[in-house]
Design a protein around this motif. Structure first.
Motif, PDB file in Angstrom:
ATOM      1  N   ARG A 183       0.869  -1.183   0.000  1.00 32.42           N
ATOM      2  CA  ARG A 183       0.000   0.000   0.000  1.00 32.42           C
ATOM      3  C   ARG A 183       0.902   1.228   0.000  1.00 32.42           C
ATOM      4  NH1 ARG A 183      -5.165   1.851   3.742  1.00 32.42           N
ATOM      5  NH2 ARG A 183      -4.799   4.084   3.588  1.00 32.42           N
ATOM      6  N   LEU A 184       0.787   2.048  -1.019  1.00 32.89           N
ATOM      7  CA  LEU A 184       1.695   3.175  -1.202  1.00 32.89           C
ATOM      8  C   LEU A 184       0.956   4.505  -1.099  1.00 32.89           C
ATOM      9  CD1 LEU A 184       3.856   1.990  -4.240  1.00 32.89           C
ATOM     10  CD2 LEU A 184       4.393   1.794  -1.819  1.00 32.89           C
ATOM     11  N   THR A 185       1.699   5.510  -0.643  1.00 34.34           N
ATOM     12  CA  THR A 185       1.231   6.892  -0.676  1.00 34.34           C
ATOM     13  C   THR A 185       2.180   7.679  -1.573  1.00 34.34           C
ATOM     14  OG1 THR A 185       0.351   6.748   1.567  1.00 34.34           O
ATOM     15  CG2 THR A 185       0.736   8.953   0.675  1.00 34.34           C
ATOM     16  N   ILE A 186       1.628   8.350  -2.562  1.00 32.83           N
ATOM     17  CA  ILE A 186       2.425   9.083  -3.549  1.00 32.83           C
ATOM     18  C   ILE A 186       2.046  10.554  -3.462  1.00 32.83           C
ATOM     19  CG2 ILE A 186       3.004   9.329  -5.991  1.00 32.83           C
ATOM     20  CD1 ILE A 186       2.074   6.377  -6.315  1.00 32.83           C
ATOM     21  N   LEU A 187       3.038  11.423  -3.298  1.00 36.23           N
ATOM     22  CA  LEU A 187       2.810  12.855  -3.147  1.00 36.23           C
ATOM     23  C   LEU A 187       3.242  13.595  -4.413  1.00 36.23           C
ATOM     24  CD1 LEU A 187       1.992  15.065  -1.000  1.00 36.23           C
ATOM     25  CD2 LEU A 187       4.448  15.346  -0.626  1.00 36.23           C
ATOM     26  N   ILE A 188       2.336  14.420  -4.951  1.00 34.58           N
ATOM     27  CA  ILE A 188       2.649  15.287  -6.089  1.00 34.58           C
ATOM     28  C   ILE A 188       2.570  16.722  -5.580  1.00 34.58           C
ATOM     29  CG2 ILE A 188       2.167  15.783  -8.512  1.00 34.58           C
ATOM     30  CD1 ILE A 188       2.427  12.822  -8.066  1.00 34.58           C
ATOM     31  N   ALA A 189       3.712  17.416  -5.483  1.00 33.25           N
ATOM     32  CA  ALA A 189       3.750  18.746  -4.887  1.00 33.25           C
ATOM     33  C   ALA A 189       4.283  19.773  -5.874  1.00 33.25           C
ATOM     34  CB  ALA A 189       4.609  18.740  -3.619  1.00 33.25           C
ATOM     35  N   GLY A 190       3.782  21.002  -5.731  1.00 33.01           N
ATOM     36  CA  GLY A 190       4.257  22.087  -6.583  1.00 33.01           C
ATOM     37  C   GLY A 190       3.371  23.306  -6.427  1.00 33.01           C
ATOM     38  N   SER A 314       4.444  21.144   0.458  1.00 36.82           N
ATOM     39  CA  SER A 314       5.298  19.955   0.472  1.00 36.82           C
ATOM     40  C   SER A 314       5.377  19.307   1.839  1.00 36.82           C
ATOM     41  CB  SER A 314       6.721  20.334   0.016  1.00 36.82           C
ATOM     42  OG  SER A 314       6.701  20.886  -1.280  1.00 36.82           O
ATOM     43  N   ASP A 315       4.988  20.026   2.882  1.00 37.10           N
ATOM     44  CA  ASP A 315       5.075  19.526   4.252  1.00 37.10           C
ATOM     45  C   ASP A 315       3.715  19.040   4.753  1.00 37.10           C
ATOM     46  OD1 ASP A 315       6.707  19.045   6.530  1.00 37.10           O
ATOM     47  OD2 ASP A 315       5.813  20.762   7.531  1.00 37.10           O
ATOM     48  N   VAL A 316       2.835  18.665   3.837  1.00 38.59           N
ATOM     49  CA  VAL A 316       1.467  18.345   4.227  1.00 38.59           C
ATOM     50  C   VAL A 316       1.354  16.985   4.901  1.00 38.59           C
ATOM     51  CG1 VAL A 316       0.691  17.162   2.128  1.00 38.59           C
ATOM     52  CG2 VAL A 316      -0.907  18.605   3.388  1.00 38.59           C
ATOM     53  N   PRO A 321       5.964  10.196   2.518  1.00 34.57           N
ATOM     54  CA  PRO A 321       5.314   9.362   1.509  1.00 34.57           C
ATOM     55  C   PRO A 321       6.311   8.410   0.867  1.00 34.57           C
ATOM     56  CG  PRO A 321       5.653  11.597   0.688  1.00 34.57           C
ATOM     57  CD  PRO A 321       6.042  11.612   2.124  1.00 34.57           C
ATOM     58  N   ASP A 322       5.788   7.399   0.202  1.00 34.60           N
ATOM     59  CA  ASP A 322       6.675   6.422  -0.431  1.00 34.60           C
ATOM     60  C   ASP A 322       7.364   7.014  -1.661  1.00 34.60           C
ATOM     61  OD1 ASP A 322       5.955   3.860   1.150  1.00 34.60           O
ATOM     62  OD2 ASP A 322       4.015   4.706   0.590  1.00 34.60           O
ATOM     63  N   TYR A 323       6.650   7.875  -2.387  1.00 39.04           N
ATOM     64  CA  TYR A 323       7.229   8.541  -3.548  1.00 39.04           C
ATOM     65  C   TYR A 323       6.820  10.012  -3.535  1.00 39.04           C
ATOM     66  CZ  TYR A 323       8.037   3.843  -5.444  1.00 39.04           C
ATOM     67  OH  TYR A 323       8.449   2.552  -5.620  1.00 39.04           O
ATOM     68  N   LEU A 477       7.206  29.338   4.062  1.00 39.06           N
ATOM     69  CA  LEU A 477       6.890  29.803   2.703  1.00 39.06           C
ATOM     70  C   LEU A 477       7.525  28.897   1.656  1.00 39.06           C
ATOM     71  CD1 LEU A 477       7.259  33.679   3.139  1.00 39.06           C
ATOM     72  CD2 LEU A 477       5.140  32.354   2.957  1.00 39.06           C
ATOM     73  N   PHE A 478       8.708  28.357   1.951  1.00 36.00           N
ATOM     74  CA  PHE A 478       9.329  27.396   1.029  1.00 36.00           C
ATOM     75  C   PHE A 478       8.489  26.131   0.941  1.00 36.00           C
ATOM     76  CE2 PHE A 478      13.469  29.582   2.049  1.00 36.00           C
ATOM     77  CZ  PHE A 478      13.677  30.062   0.774  1.00 36.00           C
ATOM     78  N   LYS A 479       8.051  25.634   2.093  1.00 34.25           N
ATOM     79  CA  LYS A 479       7.263  24.393   2.109  1.00 34.25           C
ATOM     80  C   LYS A 479       5.967  24.556   1.331  1.00 34.25           C
ATOM     81  CE  LYS A 479       9.077  23.031   6.637  1.00 34.25           C
ATOM     82  NZ  LYS A 479       8.771  22.936   8.096  1.00 34.25           N
TER      83      LYS A 479
END
Length: 765
Positions: A183-190, A314-316, A321-323, A477-479
């Motif tokens: 079971r994976l968690t994948i994070l897409i941040a931007g 990005s710090d949510v 996360p795994d990826y 602010l960076f996060k």
């Protein structure tokens, strides 16, 4: 809107302490009742504004105007308080000699000044207090009856066959969704407009993931939920409906009555998913708390289930996360041009005419690889005559077009707006401040932190310096992907220089004229009065008569004449922040010495040769930066600046760069945190002084001799908070003897940066 009023109140509240201390000093410890009541009143208003900040954003024009009135009241009160401080310090237009002899008003005149202050405040509040109190009552009702609900726009860039630059990301994501038992968690941040949802949507809808009918699809149930601030129960219910429809279609034998008997969505999901793997997309997650509530409510499902999260923060996630897919860097220059041309030249199969290449590159530079602005601007240009004149006109009007309501490009500002609105009020001020700096200007982390502290953006901190809290503000602010890192430390962790994206800066400048004014070429300020001014080769004559209330002046470029600068300094008696870095000054500006309220003064990279003894008049000065000047000696009057936190010096005229400072009374600088680069002449004096400055976080010493090592080590070891140490020998052949730390080593435990210049010996065995 509300955040600027909140900031204005904070600045006024910051002066109350100074006013109270001065009043008590000259009135046998008594207090000014009017001043005290006003302080309590402003704190109450600020608290209510913070509670109702989200509701104010979409409120009626009348209510927003009332909030604007509060902002102006706070400014007027701040001016009145500042005037009192100036009066007490005897700033009455006296000659410098007389002023130095009589630094404070006689006691009876202080009482007169206090009466005048009470009268001014009473006049300011006058008729306005009743209307503001009504506003406070209304806001309390709004904030108590409303919960935070965001109706922010959600923009997906384009259909799958139009996307450029995402194929590699999509292929990676497909591989990570391959059938397995994990079971994976994948994070897409931007940041907003970087294409997060588009990448995931293309994969989510693709045949490679959804081919269940062929038996090769890895998942039995799919759900896409646009999170925002949706309540968990509502989100689970939405997810349940999607899953239930799929399962009932795929497994008609599943009795719906079982599901109908269950009252709880979480239990229903557990029953529904116990026989299959699921893929859940949680799109546009904003807070860690929201995510943790959602993930904890989801059933585990069969091994191999996957969760994809898209976010601007990005710090949510509390657990790594795994990826992670980081889209903050945007498209490459080649991908950006391909996407732009595909949109702008739809009739000619994306071919860029040679005659438009120059303006295409200039427009793409402003977009900085962000797919949404590239796509929106390209679509707009496709409708216009494709001539250099038309493209130049759009390029020059981007700020106006992006922020104009109803414009084809307003989608860009609407997309970026949620990131700003989601910030707490204190971070909004810090974020807006980036627009004080020119486009493409990379700001030193330390400089920015010192400016924020001087501006009053960082309130009192218990048990730690304000600079540390300001650093945490910047990291936040960076996060949130609102600030871009220009350079980092060697290990890549700590950001050294930073900036905001071009279009973000444009939007911020247009958003808040009362918070800051940027004077650039071809830009006319619209503010009636100026509180913070960024002067970047702009026409100073256009702000004549508008700077009497100015608090901050940052000067960039070389087009500003000394006479224009002098005009501002003469009228800006309330200035607290003055940054003249790189200005063509040959002498220390005389008018600066009359700026009693000054907290921050930078004359870095100017041509000044001396710092006058009358620097002692700047009693509230916290930062003095004269690095890379011809200043080789500092007067003993520096000791009188008891509030000084950062003393930064470096003589550019040959030698080691160190500046001579008598250390006989250096211990008087009880608040000092940064002391660099000081030329050591008498070691014993330096040793004694440094022992009294145990709170230093950054220290730079030069012209050290071998015999100084033992005393230096003894002093350094007492500096528990030292994070940066710069030590230089008197010559390149001189040894630095730093082998005298006692063991067990007590300090400096938190040293992060060490610079040594000189000869070193192999350590003792």
């Amino acid at each position: 809107m509300a955040e600027i009023a909140i900031s204005a109140i904070s600045l006024a509240l910051a002066i109350f302490g100074t006013v109270e201390a001065l009043y008590q000093k000259h009135n046998d410890g008594s207090t000014n009742v009017t001043v005290r009541r006003t302080e309590v009143w402003l704190k109450e208003i600020q608290m209510v504004l913070r509670d109702a900040e989200d509701q104010i954003e979409g409120a009626s024009n009348q209510l927003q105007q009332s909030v604007k009135d509060v902002e102006y009241i706070a400014y007027e009160i701040e001016d009145a308080l500042s005037e009192f401080v100036l009066n007490v310090h005897g700033n009455r237009g006296l000659s410098r000699k007389v002023h130095d002899m009589i630094p404070f008003l006689p006691r009876n005149e202080v009482k007169n000044a206090a009466r005048n202050l009470s009268s001014k405040i009473s006049h300011i509040m006058g008729e306005k207090k009743e209307s503001v109190d009504k506003l406070v009552t209304m806001l309390r009702q709004i904030s108590s009856s409303s919960r935070r609900i965001h109706t922010w726009p959600h923009q997906v860039l384009a259909e799958g066959d139009e996307i450029v630059g995402f194929k590699t990301r999509e292929d990676e994501l497909v591989k990570q969704l391959a059938p397995d038992d994990a079971r994976l968690t994948i994070l897409i941040a931007g940041p907003g407009g970087s294409g997060k949802s588009t990448v995931v949507q293309n994969v989510y809808r693709s045949d490679r993931i959804r081919r269940r009918e062929e038996g090769s699809g890895p998942f039995g149930c799919y759900a896409w939920v646009h999170v925002l601030n949706m309540e968990v129960e509502m989100l689970l219910l939405k997810m349940l409906r999607e899953f239930e429809a799929q399962r009932q279609e795929a497994y008609p034998e599943t009795p719906t009555t079982v599901l109908q008997e269950e009252d709880d969505s979480k239990e229903k999901l557990a029953l529904l998913l116990q026989r299959d793997r699921f893929l859940v997309v949680l799109d546009n997650v904003w807070s860690r708390d929201d995510l943790e509530r959602i993930v904890s409510a989801l059933p585990k499902g069969l091994p191999g289930s996957k969760i994809i999260i898209t976010t601007r923060n990005s710090d949510v996630t509390s657990v790594a996360p795994d990826y992670i897919h980081d889209l903050s860097s945007g498209l490459s220059s080649e991908e950006a041009q391909e996407l732009f041309c595909k949109k702008a030249f739809q009739a000619s199969d994306g071919q860029l005419p040679h005659i438009l290449e120059e303006w295409a590159q200039k427009i793409l530079k402003r977009c900085e690889g962000m797919p949404l602005p590239i796509s929106a601007i390209g679509n707009l240009l496709a409708k216009k005559p494709q001539t250099p004149v038309q493209w130049k006109r759009l390029h020059d009007r981007l700020r106006y077009e992006i922020c104009r309501h109803g414009s084809d490009l307003s989608v860009i500002s609407r997309n970026l707006q949620p990131s700003y609105r989601d910030l707490p009020s204190h971070l909004k001020s810090c974020f807006l401040y980036f627009s004080m700096f020119p486009e493409d200007y990379s700001i030193s982390r330390e400089r920015l932190i010192r400016l924020w502290v001087a501006e009053g953006f960082v309130g009192p901190q218990e048990g730690e310096p304000k600079e540390k809290a300001a650093g945490e503000f910047l990291d936040e602010l960076f996060k949130r992907n609102l600030v871009v890192a220009s350079t980092r430390d060697v290990d890549g962790r700590r950001v050294r220089r930073c900036r905001v994206l071009h279009l973000v800066r444009e939007i911020n400048i247009s958003r808040q004229n009362s918070f800051l004014t940027v004077l650039e070429r071809n830009y006319n300020p619209s503010a009636d009065s100026i509180r913070r001014l960024s002067l970047n080769n702009g026409p100073v004559e256009k702000i004549r008569g508008m700077t009497s209330g100015i608090r901050t002046l940052l000067v960039f470029g070389h087009a500003t004449s000394l006479s224009e600068l002098e005009m501002i300094l003469k009228t800006g008696k309330y200035l607290s922040v003055l940054d003249l870095q790189g200005v063509a000054l040959k002498e220390f500006p005389e008018h600066v010495l009359g700026l009693t309220l000054l907290k921050y003064l930078s004359l870095k990279k100017t041509q000044i040769k001396t710092v006058p003894q009358s620097i002692k008049k700047l009693v509230y000065l916290e930062t003095l930066d004269v690095r890379h000047t011809s200043v080789s000696y500092l007067p003993n009057e520096i000791w009188k600046l008891e509030m000084l936190r950062h003393l930064l010096v470096f003589c550019k005229d040959g030698g080691s760069g160190g500046v001579v400072l008598s250390a006989s009374n250096l211990g008087a600088l009880s608040s000092i945190q940064t002391l660099s680069l000081i030329k050591v002449e008498t070691t014993s004096e330096i040793r004694t002084a440094l022992e009294m400055l145990a709170g230093l976080s950054k220290l730079g010493l030069t012209d050290l001799k071998r015999e100084d090592g033992e005393q230096l080590c003894g002093s350094i070891q007492k500096m528990q908070d030292l994070s940066k140490l710069d030590v230089r020998a008197i010559s390149k052949d001189e040894y630095l003897d730093l082998d005298h730390m006692t063991f067990p080593l007590v300090a400096p435990l938190y040293l992060q940066r060490l610079y040594l210049e000189g000869q070193l010996e192999r350590g003792r065995s």
